[in-house]
Design a protein around this motif. Structure first.
Motif, PDB file in Angstrom:
ATOM      1  N   GLY A 143      12.625   2.459  11.403  1.00 27.97           N
ATOM      2  CA  GLY A 143      12.752   1.144  12.022  1.00 27.97           C
ATOM      3  C   GLY A 143      12.545   1.164  13.526  1.00 27.97           C
ATOM      4  N   LEU A 144      12.964   2.239  14.189  1.00 32.60           N
ATOM      5  CA  LEU A 144      12.852   2.313  15.643  1.00 32.60           C
ATOM      6  C   LEU A 144      11.509   2.870  16.113  1.00 32.60           C
ATOM      7  N   SER A 145      10.849   3.651  15.273  1.00 33.02           N
ATOM      8  CA  SER A 145       9.632   4.337  15.713  1.00 33.02           C
ATOM      9  C   SER A 145       8.501   3.400  16.160  1.00 33.02           C
ATOM     10  N   PRO A 146       8.282   2.237  15.498  1.00 35.17           N
ATOM     11  CA  PRO A 146       7.194   1.369  15.987  1.00 35.17           C
ATOM     12  C   PRO A 146       7.410   0.870  17.408  1.00 35.17           C
ATOM     13  N   PHE A 147       8.660   0.765  17.849  1.00 33.53           N
ATOM     14  CA  PHE A 147       8.937   0.312  19.210  1.00 33.53           C
ATOM     15  C   PHE A 147       8.647   1.404  20.237  1.00 33.53           C
ATOM     16  N   VAL A 148       8.634   2.659  19.776  1.00 29.26           N
ATOM     17  CA  VAL A 148       8.403   3.778  20.685  1.00 29.26           C
ATOM     18  C   VAL A 148       6.943   4.224  20.659  1.00 29.26           C
ATOM     19  N   PHE A 149       6.377   4.334  19.461  1.00 30.06           N
ATOM     20  CA  PHE A 149       5.030   4.879  19.325  1.00 30.06           C
ATOM     21  C   PHE A 149       3.986   3.824  18.949  1.00 30.06           C
ATOM     22  N   GLY A 150       4.449   2.628  18.603  1.00 28.50           N
ATOM     23  CA  GLY A 150       3.515   1.571  18.230  1.00 28.50           C
ATOM     24  C   GLY A 150       3.006   1.741  16.809  1.00 28.50           C
ATOM     25  N   MET A 151       2.652   0.635  16.186  1.00 32.89           N
ATOM     26  CA  MET A 151       2.142   0.666  14.817  1.00 32.89           C
ATOM     27  C   MET A 151       1.522  -0.684  14.489  1.00 32.89           C
ATOM     28  N   THR A 152       0.334  -0.651  13.910  1.00 32.48           N
ATOM     29  CA  THR A 152      -0.330  -1.877  13.457  1.00 32.48           C
ATOM     30  C   THR A 152      -0.141  -2.011  11.954  1.00 32.48           C
ATOM     31  N   ALA A 153       0.453  -3.114  11.535  1.00 32.61           N
ATOM     32  CA  ALA A 153       0.743  -3.293  10.107  1.00 32.61           C
ATOM     33  C   ALA A 153       0.488  -4.732   9.686  1.00 32.61           C
ATOM     34  N   ASN A 154      -0.057  -4.897   8.476  1.00 32.28           N
ATOM     35  CA  ASN A 154      -0.225  -6.225   7.904  1.00 32.28           C
ATOM     36  C   ASN A 154       0.885  -6.481   6.892  1.00 32.28           C
ATOM     37  N   VAL A 155       0.855  -7.650   6.274  1.00 32.36           N
ATOM     38  CA  VAL A 155       1.926  -8.024   5.334  1.00 32.36           C
ATOM     39  C   VAL A 155       1.994  -7.066   4.128  1.00 32.36           C
ATOM     40  N   PRO A 156       0.871  -6.711   3.481  1.00 31.04           N
ATOM     41  CA  PRO A 156       0.958  -5.787   2.346  1.00 31.04           C
ATOM     42  C   PRO A 156       1.531  -4.420   2.734  1.00 31.04           C
ATOM     43  N   THR A 157       1.192  -3.927   3.931  1.00 32.73           N
ATOM     44  CA  THR A 157       1.736  -2.640   4.376  1.00 32.73           C
ATOM     45  C   THR A 157       3.244  -2.714   4.546  1.00 32.73           C
ATOM     46  N   VAL A 158       3.706  -3.810   5.159  1.00 34.85           N
ATOM     47  CA  VAL A 158       5.153  -3.992   5.333  1.00 34.85           C
ATOM     48  C   VAL A 158       5.841  -4.083   3.977  1.00 34.85           C
ATOM     49  N   CYS A 159       5.217  -4.761   3.026  1.00 34.96           N
ATOM     50  CA  CYS A 159       5.789  -4.868   1.679  1.00 34.96           C
ATOM     51  C   CYS A 159       5.891  -3.496   1.021  1.00 34.96           C
ATOM     52  N   CYS A 160       4.881  -2.650   1.222  1.00 31.83           N
ATOM     53  CA  CYS A 160       4.923  -1.287   0.672  1.00 31.83           C
ATOM     54  C   CYS A 160       6.076  -0.495   1.283  1.00 31.83           C
ATOM     55  N   LEU A 161       6.250  -0.635   2.595  1.00 31.29           N
ATOM     56  CA  LEU A 161       7.338   0.084   3.269  1.00 31.29           C
ATOM     57  C   LEU A 161       8.702  -0.400   2.775  1.00 31.29           C
ATOM     58  N   LEU A 162       8.835  -1.721   2.599  1.00 34.20           N
ATOM     59  CA  LEU A 162      10.102  -2.271   2.108  1.00 34.20           C
ATOM     60  C   LEU A 162      10.356  -1.858   0.659  1.00 34.20           C
ATOM     61  N   LEU A 163       9.300  -1.811  -0.150  1.00 34.53           N
ATOM     62  CA  LEU A 163       9.444  -1.369  -1.538  1.00 34.53           C
ATOM     63  C   LEU A 163       9.885   0.089  -1.596  1.00 34.53           C
ATOM     64  N   GLY A 164       9.332   0.917  -0.697  1.00 37.99           N
ATOM     65  CA  GLY A 164       9.774   2.309  -0.629  1.00 37.99           C
ATOM     66  C   GLY A 164      11.231   2.421  -0.236  1.00 37.99           C
ATOM     67  N   GLY A 165      11.661   1.577   0.706  1.00 38.57           N
ATOM     68  CA  GLY A 165      13.075   1.569   1.099  1.00 38.57           C
ATOM     69  C   GLY A 165      13.977   1.133  -0.032  1.00 38.57           C
ATOM     70  N   LEU A 166      13.532   0.119  -0.793  1.00 36.10           N
ATOM     71  CA  LEU A 166      14.306  -0.341  -1.952  1.00 36.10           C
ATOM     72  C   LEU A 166      14.422   0.762  -2.994  1.00 36.10           C
ATOM     73  N   GLY A 167      13.318   1.482  -3.212  1.00 34.81           N
ATOM     74  CA  GLY A 167      13.350   2.575  -4.182  1.00 34.81           C
ATOM     75  C   GLY A 167      14.337   3.652  -3.795  1.00 34.81           C
ATOM     76  N   GLU A 168      14.367   4.006  -2.508  1.00 28.42           N
ATOM     77  CA  GLU A 168      15.323   5.047  -2.096  1.00 28.42           C
ATOM     78  C   GLU A 168      16.755   4.536  -2.136  1.00 28.42           C
ATOM     79  N   ALA A 169      16.963   3.252  -1.805  1.00 33.04           N
ATOM     80  CA  ALA A 169      18.309   2.681  -1.905  1.00 33.04           C
ATOM     81  C   ALA A 169      18.811   2.727  -3.352  1.00 33.04           C
ATOM     82  N   LEU A 170      17.919   2.467  -4.307  1.00 30.54           N
ATOM     83  CA  LEU A 170      18.294   2.565  -5.723  1.00 30.54           C
ATOM     84  C   LEU A 170      18.610   4.005  -6.114  1.00 30.54           C
ATOM     85  N   LEU A 171      17.894   4.963  -5.519  1.00 33.74           N
ATOM     86  CA  LEU A 171      18.194   6.369  -5.786  1.00 33.74           C
ATOM     87  C   LEU A 171      19.606   6.725  -5.327  1.00 33.74           C
TER      88      LEU A 171
END
Length: 295
Positions: A259-287
């Motif tokens: 969550g903090l890294s884009p503010f330090v190193f920058g990152m270009t992301a579209n809506v589908p990319t953000v959805c993939c990242l959130l889905l990965g976070g949801l998967g680990e939370a379920l784990l």
């Protein structure tokens, strides 16, 4: 969610964040992309500090059985693959993307539990599928798509997954986590030092533009120290908490770092990319939830 040992857990999160940030700085900002040298340096520092800590009686290491050590060497080879491929991938991919692909290594451990040990649950399978879908779809939507970065992230993922399987099988061994890490350090230093010349890193680094700059030297020293302290805090946290509590702290550390890294190193992301990242976070939370439920 109530987490025991807040001081140890928060220290782990802090070292996790700092370690990833300093590595990303060296690899992507300074562009020191000579992994045999960079990872060789980190493992040399870690091995040296662990050896000194052992001799001073601060930690206990008992690699007395030669057969146990030799049997662990395949895992040490995988450890080299983890840090080498991870370094190559992290130099090219944003931290949130790298961590999302890294988390998909649970697919291998879950597959092992499902088809060999017959122990996994439906909820865990669903959580792992979320991780797999998130990591698999990222290259399709990533606006900063880097084929080499994703290739090395895939190698990293495979090495992490197989290493975790071996680690689970080794629980009955007389080797402790510190014993295993000590062997990993020694093996890594020898192998990476031997590979630095054939890989072209040894002489290639002589042309590195920041070779004699203080910020490069200080960053490399910090990376070695932070990696060592992260390893110690990881071992300590595992020893004083249950498996689900460690998984929860690990999840918190990854979310904070991503969550903090884009503010330090920058990152270009579209809506589908953000959805993939959130889905990965949801998967680990379920784990984490499945660990807590013991399923």
């Amino acid at each position: 969610m109530y987490l025991k040992r807040p001081a140890a857990g928060l220290s782990f999160c802090l070292f996790y964040l700092a370690s990833y940030f300093i590595n990303k700085y060296v690899l992507s900002v300074l562009k020191f992309t000579y992994p045999t040298l960079f990872q060789g340096w980190q493992t040399l520092v870690g091995g040296f500090l662990l050896h000194v800590s052992w001799k001073l009686g601060w930690v206990e290491i008992s690699c007395s059985s030669r057969s146990e050590v030799l049997t662990w060497l395949p895992a040490s080879a995988l450890f080299v693959g983890i840090i080498y491929a991870g370094s190559r991938a992290l130099s090219r991919l944003p931290i949130p993307v790298f961590l999302t692909v890294h988390n998909a290594a649970e697919v291998i451990t879950c597959g092992f539990q499902k088809f060999v040990q017959k122990e996994t649950s439906l909820l865990k399978i669903c959580s792992v599928l979320f991780l797999l879908i998130a990591a698999g779809c990222l290259p399709l939507f990533d606006t900063q798509f880097d084929p080499d970065g994703y290739f090395w992230a895939l190698i990293h993922l495979i090495c992490v997954g197989v290493y975790k399987v071996i680690h689970k099988l080794w629980k009955t061994s007389s080797l402790s986590d510190l014993d295993q890490q000590y062997i990993n350090y020694v093996f890594s230093v020898v192998l990476l030092a031997s590979a630095s010349h054939p890989a072209g890193d040894l002489f290639g680094a002589l042309n590195f533009p920041f070779l004699y700059f203080y910020r490069f030297h200080s960053s490399c020293c910090a990376s070695g120290l932070l990696g060592f302290f992260l390893m110690l805090h990881t071992v300590k946290l595992k020893s004083i908490t249950s498996s689900w509590q460690y998984a929860a702290w690990s999840f918190l550390a990854k979310v904070t770092t991503a969550g903090l890294s884009p503010f330090v190193f920058g990152m270009t992301a579209n809506v589908p990319t953000v959805c993939c990242l959130l889905l990965g976070g949801l998967g680990e939370a379920l784990l984490v939830y499945t660990e807590r439920m013991g399923t």
